[in-house]
Scaffold this motif. Structure first.
Motif, PDB file in Angstrom:
ATOM      1  N   ASP A   1       0.868  -1.175   0.000  1.00 48.53           N
ATOM      2  CA  ASP A   1       0.000   0.000   0.000  1.00 48.53           C
ATOM      3  C   ASP A   1       0.905   1.224   0.000  1.00 48.53           C
ATOM      4  O   ASP A   1       1.568   1.515   0.996  1.00 48.53           O
ATOM      5  N   ARG A   2       0.982   1.928  -1.120  1.00 44.97           N
ATOM      6  CA  ARG A   2       1.882   3.071  -1.241  1.00 44.97           C
ATOM      7  C   ARG A   2       1.555   4.138  -0.221  1.00 44.97           C
ATOM      8  O   ARG A   2       2.438   4.787   0.343  1.00 44.97           O
ATOM      9  N   GLU A   3       0.237   4.358   0.037  1.00 44.95           N
ATOM     10  CA  GLU A   3      -0.157   5.402   0.976  1.00 44.95           C
ATOM     11  C   GLU A   3       0.255   5.049   2.410  1.00 44.95           C
ATOM     12  O   GLU A   3       0.632   5.919   3.195  1.00 44.95           O
ATOM     13  N   GLU A   4       0.203   3.778   2.721  1.00 44.37           N
ATOM     14  CA  GLU A   4       0.623   3.354   4.049  1.00 44.37           C
ATOM     15  C   GLU A   4       2.142   3.401   4.181  1.00 44.37           C
ATOM     16  O   GLU A   4       2.679   3.697   5.238  1.00 44.37           O
ATOM     17  N   LEU A   5       2.832   3.133   3.080  1.00 48.25           N
ATOM     18  CA  LEU A   5       4.287   3.062   3.099  1.00 48.25           C
ATOM     19  C   LEU A   5       4.932   4.432   3.032  1.00 48.25           C
ATOM     20  O   LEU A   5       5.888   4.725   3.779  1.00 48.25           O
ATOM     21  N   CYS A   6       4.455   5.301   2.185  1.00 46.61           N
ATOM     22  CA  CYS A   6       5.137   6.576   1.928  1.00 46.61           C
ATOM     23  C   CYS A   6       4.251   7.790   2.132  1.00 46.61           C
ATOM     24  O   CYS A   6       4.700   8.928   1.869  1.00 46.61           O
ATOM     25  N   VAL A   7       3.030   7.623   2.531  1.00 46.27           N
ATOM     26  CA  VAL A   7       2.089   8.720   2.776  1.00 46.27           C
ATOM     27  C   VAL A   7       2.019   9.582   1.514  1.00 46.27           C
ATOM     28  O   VAL A   7       1.647   9.093   0.452  1.00 46.27           O
ATOM     29  N   LYS A   8       2.407  10.868   1.623  1.00 44.23           N
ATOM     30  CA  LYS A   8       2.259  11.785   0.486  1.00 44.23           C
ATOM     31  C   LYS A   8       3.566  12.060  -0.240  1.00 44.23           C
ATOM     32  O   LYS A   8       3.646  12.981  -1.043  1.00 44.23           O
ATOM     33  N   ASN A   9       4.604  11.299   0.063  1.00 40.53           N
ATOM     34  CA  ASN A   9       5.870  11.554  -0.624  1.00 40.53           C
ATOM     35  C   ASN A   9       5.692  11.355  -2.122  1.00 40.53           C
ATOM     36  O   ASN A   9       5.100  10.365  -2.564  1.00 40.53           O
ATOM     37  N   PRO A  10       6.207  12.275  -2.921  1.00 39.54           N
ATOM     38  CA  PRO A  10       6.026  12.137  -4.367  1.00 39.54           C
ATOM     39  C   PRO A  10       6.717  10.907  -4.939  1.00 39.54           C
ATOM     40  O   PRO A  10       6.275  10.364  -5.933  1.00 39.54           O
ATOM     41  N   VAL A  11       7.839  10.517  -4.324  1.00 40.15           N
ATOM     42  CA  VAL A  11       8.552   9.342  -4.806  1.00 40.15           C
ATOM     43  C   VAL A  11       8.556   8.316  -3.685  1.00 40.15           C
ATOM     44  O   VAL A  11       9.015   8.588  -2.579  1.00 40.15           O
TER      45      VAL A  11
ATOM     46  N   GLU B   1     -14.194  23.652   4.007  1.00 43.12           N
ATOM     47  CA  GLU B   1     -13.131  22.679   4.204  1.00 43.12           C
ATOM     48  C   GLU B   1     -13.094  21.743   3.012  1.00 43.12           C
ATOM     49  O   GLU B   1     -14.096  21.100   2.686  1.00 43.12           O
ATOM     50  N   GLY B   2     -11.923  21.702   2.368  1.00 38.90           N
ATOM     51  CA  GLY B   2     -11.802  20.873   1.188  1.00 38.90           C
ATOM     52  C   GLY B   2     -11.561  19.420   1.547  1.00 38.90           C
ATOM     53  O   GLY B   2     -11.379  19.048   2.707  1.00 38.90           O
ATOM     54  N   ALA B   3     -11.578  18.607   0.512  1.00 38.22           N
ATOM     55  CA  ALA B   3     -11.353  17.176   0.674  1.00 38.22           C
ATOM     56  C   ALA B   3      -9.859  16.878   0.533  1.00 38.22           C
ATOM     57  O   ALA B   3      -9.091  17.699   0.028  1.00 38.22           O
ATOM     58  N   SER B   4      -9.478  15.719   0.945  1.00 46.01           N
ATOM     59  CA  SER B   4      -8.094  15.252   0.788  1.00 46.01           C
ATOM     60  C   SER B   4      -8.107  13.896   0.121  1.00 46.01           C
ATOM     61  O   SER B   4      -9.054  13.122   0.264  1.00 46.01           O
ATOM     62  N   ASP B   5      -7.021  13.625  -0.623  1.00 42.93           N
ATOM     63  CA  ASP B   5      -6.889  12.360  -1.345  1.00 42.93           C
ATOM     64  C   ASP B   5      -5.525  11.784  -0.988  1.00 42.93           C
ATOM     65  O   ASP B   5      -4.492  12.448  -1.131  1.00 42.93           O
ATOM     66  N   ALA B   6      -5.523  10.539  -0.507  1.00 38.28           N
ATOM     67  CA  ALA B   6      -4.273   9.915  -0.072  1.00 38.28           C
ATOM     68  C   ALA B   6      -3.353   9.592  -1.225  1.00 38.28           C
ATOM     69  O   ALA B   6      -2.164   9.325  -1.016  1.00 38.28           O
ATOM     70  N   ASP B   7      -3.869   9.603  -2.471  1.00 36.21           N
ATOM     71  CA  ASP B   7      -3.013   9.334  -3.619  1.00 36.21           C
ATOM     72  C   ASP B   7      -2.136  10.538  -3.915  1.00 36.21           C
ATOM     73  O   ASP B   7      -2.233  11.593  -3.262  1.00 36.21           O
ATOM     74  N   ILE B   8      -1.249  10.382  -4.933  1.00 38.20           N
ATOM     75  CA  ILE B   8      -0.383  11.472  -5.332  1.00 38.20           C
ATOM     76  C   ILE B   8      -0.526  11.690  -6.823  1.00 38.20           C
ATOM     77  O   ILE B   8      -1.162  10.911  -7.538  1.00 38.20           O
TER      78      ILE B   8
END
Length: 785
Positions: free
Chosen positions: A92-102, A156-163
């Motif tokens: 899970d990229r979001e679990e592994l790196c959160v919002k890091n671009p790479v 309040e805007g929304a957030s998306d865990a993807d990048i």
């Protein structure tokens, strides 16, 4: 289409070469780069890792191929049967790196025989698996009925865990006649979402408006999330507090104390009375951790630090502040406070010893790595730039920067354990901040010994004096060699040069203690000097040797009694009378095989009252003490002469000296009779003495010539051999009350065995009298000094 064209244009071999070049370019410095989509199923192909690393599949197991993840986890596995890297567990990229671009997982591949380490980076590609979410399912918006068209109400805007494109959100709101969705760009390129009042609203017509706010991301397929907007129309207090700026920027150093003022905000409200009183607070969407770091005074709008700030944890803080009035229907104004921290040098460098190879052998080559040190400073800029140095100065080591934040300590000068057996180093890491901070670490580097020092003696030669007639096996001297090496390299053993084999019957040396022993009694008369070399050898590999010359002088003892020269010990002489006082009638010749004092002879009559006779104390000459008349002719006397040396104890011998006194007439008859009978007349005796002297001189000259020729030939034949003989020189000069004498001796004793003439003496004694000739009652009073 491009692949088809390439396959058409290139042969299979050229295509394989092209693929190989591409993979080689990807590997770089032993590093591969792969990519895989997140959420890939178990067994998903990632890459042919064995082929890309240039490894044969058949050697993966023999070379103990293994792979480790630097961050932990078992996301990937390698099939050692075919060398393929595949997905082992869900990623899970979001679990592994959160919002890091790479987002990448770093792997290390290790193979043995020979040891190699490869670095692999697997990039986790994002997929659109997260829909936009709002912090609250329902947002409440208060709108005064007196607000004019064009008024803006933040949402309040929304957030998306993807990048990337998967996190690019677009918003829509359900159609209505009073509100429109408005997105404003902010200073940090983010978007501020809000409702824009298109037309005036009337609470009496409709008090609550419900709209559906939808957020859609840019992924394929698109995902969306919704939130319910509850718009409450207020009837009173139609002026909201307003800040003079929408965004405030503040810079402050990270080392400010707790409670320091950050900024004082001021919002104004055009209403009067209670509707004009303003209170300040954090917006609901402000992160909770900000409230633990900063405080906001609700009455005066002062923002102060609550806890210590740390530039290394966060460079910048953004605080969303709202100002609300105290009207029955409160109205709110909004602003943002951006706090930029300035780094100070508050972190000292940290050192870590990664590797240390000890002991360092003293023959280590220059440039050999001794230790690997890692240095880290959490500060930024010049505050985080670190220089390393070694102390104290003058050490045979230096630090070399090998990689970012890594230093290698290498050998810079030749090492010598015998001079310094251990170095205590201090490694100092100092940053370039002001003031500079530093850290130190101590290292102990012992130096290992190699056998680079031969055993050495305290002096190049030793002189030893040994009395003759010593007991067999007597300890005569001890040689000792030192070796500055340690352990077996300093374990010394002793032996005599094997080329000096004739010495084995005279001298032996103990291999461990260096004690010298005389194996047999030494005889000064046969052997005066032994000269040889003792060698010392250590137990190192290879062993080293040293040698020393030992001269053993044999000291004479009085072990030989005087011997009278002649066929027997009786001497007869014929004396014609009359004779005057002091007339020499004969001379006694005696020799002593000893030397020096032990060979210094003196003569004396055994009976001091032996008539008119006396004997020279040192000459042995027998002479008269008074005049003898013819009337005393016909008498015969026997004198017992005692010959003694000066040794301790004194050794002596006796000789009988017979004197026959004849008158002149009797002498003539005796001479004629002796002549007729073949007897010895005085002329004949004189001639015989002359002939005897000539013969002795001739024989002595011939003997001396033979000895010189023999010695010259012997020296020439043994010039290139080790010491087979022991030359030596002994000189002794003494004085006494009766005169002075000197004894010198130059000899060469051939150990192989050169027999000399029996009884031959190489001593030369010179005596210079200091007093008149002794009288008849002379007594020997001279004692050697």
């Amino acid at each position: 289409m491009v692949v088809i064209l390439l396959q058409c244009c290139l042969t299979r071999r050229q295509l394989l070469q092209l693929i190989f070049l591409c993979m080689t370019w990807k590997m770089g410095n032993n590093q591969l780069h792969y990519s895989v989509l997140e959420e890939s199923q178990h067994g998903t192909f990632v890459g042919r890792i064995a082929q890309d690393l240039g490894l044969e599949v058949s050697e993966l197991v023999p070379r103990m191929f293994r792979m480790e993840s630097q961050g932990g986890g078992d996301y990937f596995e390698v099939n050692v049967q075919n060398g393929i890297l595949f997905v082992n567990s869900r990623i899970d990229r979001e679990e592994l790196c959160v919002k890091n671009p790479v987002c990448a997982i770093h792997l290390e591949v290790i193979v043995d025989k020979p040891l190699k380490v490869f670095h692999i980076e697997v990039e986790i590609k994002d997929i659109n698996d997260n829909a936009p979410t709002f912090p609250q399912k329902e947002q409440k918006v208060l709108v005064s009925e007196l607000r004019t068209p064009g008024s803006f109400f933040p949402l309040e805007g929304a957030s998306d865990a993807d990048i990337g494109p998967n996190s690019l959100l677009s918003y829509t709101v359900s159609p209505n006649e009073h509100f429109a969705l408005d997105v404003q760009s902010r200073h940090d390129e983010s978007k501020l979402l809000g409702l824009l009042l298109k037309t005036s609203i009337d609470r009496e017509v409709k008090a609550v408006h419900r709209l559906l706010l939808t957020a859609t991301d840019g992924g394929k397929p698109e995902l969306s999330g919704t939130a319910q907007l509850v718009i409450v129309v207020l009837d009173e207090n139609d002026n909201a507090p307003a800040f003079n700026q929408s965004v405030y920027k503040v810079q402050m150093t990270e080392d400010v104390p707790s409670g320091s003022l950050v900024i004082k905000l001021n919002a104004t409200d055009l209403d009067e009375g209670i509707n004009k009183d303003v209170t300040y607070s954090f917006q609901n969407r402000a992160p909770a951790n900000l409230k633990n770091i900063f405080t906001l005074d609700s009455a005066n709008g002062e923002i102060r630090t609550k806890d210590k700030l740390d530039f290394e944890e966060n460079h910048q803080y953004e605080i969303q502040v709202q100002a609300s009035d105290k009207g029955s229907n409160p109205m709110t104004g909004y602003c943002s406070v951006v706090i930029e921290l300035i780094d100070v040098n508050d972190n000292a460098p940290e050192m870590s010893l990664k590797s240390l190879i000890v002991p360092v052998m003293e023959d280590s080559p220059l440039g050999m790595v001794v230790a690997l040190i890692s240095v880290l400073d959490r500060d930024s800029g010049a505050n985080g730039q670190v220089n390393c140095s070694l102390h104290p100065p003058g050490l045979p080591f230096k630090l070399v920067s090998t990689f970012k934040n890594y230093y290698s300590m290498v050998v810079a000068e030749p090492l010598d354990r015998e001079q310094v057996s251990e170095y205590r180093l201090i490694v100092t890491a100092q940053d370039q901040g002001r003031p500079a901070l530093s850290a130190t670490s101590s290292l102990v580097v012992p130096i290992g010994d190699v056998n680079d020092n031969a055993p050495t003696f305290a002096q190049p030669s030793y002189t030893v004096f040994v009395k003759e007639n010593n007991p067999p096996g007597a300890h005569i001297f001890t040689v000792s060699a030192s070796d500055p090496d340690v352990a077996e390299n300093a374990l010394v053993s002793y032996w005599l040069d094997e080329k000096l084999w004739p010495l084995s019957s005279y001298i032996s040396v103990h291999s461990e203690s260096g004690k010298l022993y005389a194996l047999q009694p030494l005889d000064y008369e046969e052997l005066k000097l032994l000269e040889f070399q003792v060698r010392a050898k250590d137990a190192g590999l290879p062993s080293l040797c040293g040698n020393v010359t030992v001269q053993v002088f044999v000291v004479d003892e009085n072990d030989n009694a005087p011997a009278v020269s002649g066929p027997d010990e009786d001497i007869a002489t014929l004396v014609k009378v009359p004779v005057a006082a002091g007339h020499m009638v004969g001379k006694i010749h005696a020799l002593d095989a000893d030397s020096g004092y032990n060979a210094w002879l003196c003569y004396e009559l055994h009976d001091a009252a032996s008539g008119p006779w006396r004997v020279g104390l040192y000459s042995g000459e027998v002479s008269t003490t008074r005049a003898l008349e013819e009337a005393e002719g016909g008498n015969s006397q026997s004198l017992l002469v005692l010959v003694k040396d000066h040794g301790k104890p004194v050794l002596s011998t006796t000789v009988t000296f017979s004197v026959s006194l004849v008158a002149s007439a009797q002498a003539a008859q005796s001479d004629a009779r002796l002549s007729g009978l073949g007897g010895n007349t005085k002329p004949l005796a004189d001639n015989a003495n002359l002939y005897l002297i000539i013969a002795i001189c001739s024989v002595s000259s011939l003997f001396l010539l033979v000895i010189l020729v023999y010695v010259a030939l012997k020296c020439q034949s043994q010039a290139k051999e080790a010491m087979m003989y022991g030359p030596g020189t002994a000189t002794l000069v003494c004085a006494s009350e009766v005169g002075s004498w000197s004894y010198s001796n130059r000899h060469s004793h051939i150990l192989a065995g050169v027999s000399g003439e029996p009884g031959a003496k190489s001593d030369l004694m010179v005596f210079s009298p200091n007093i008149p000739p002794p009288s008849g009652n002379e007594k020997r009073t001279g004692k050697p000094a």
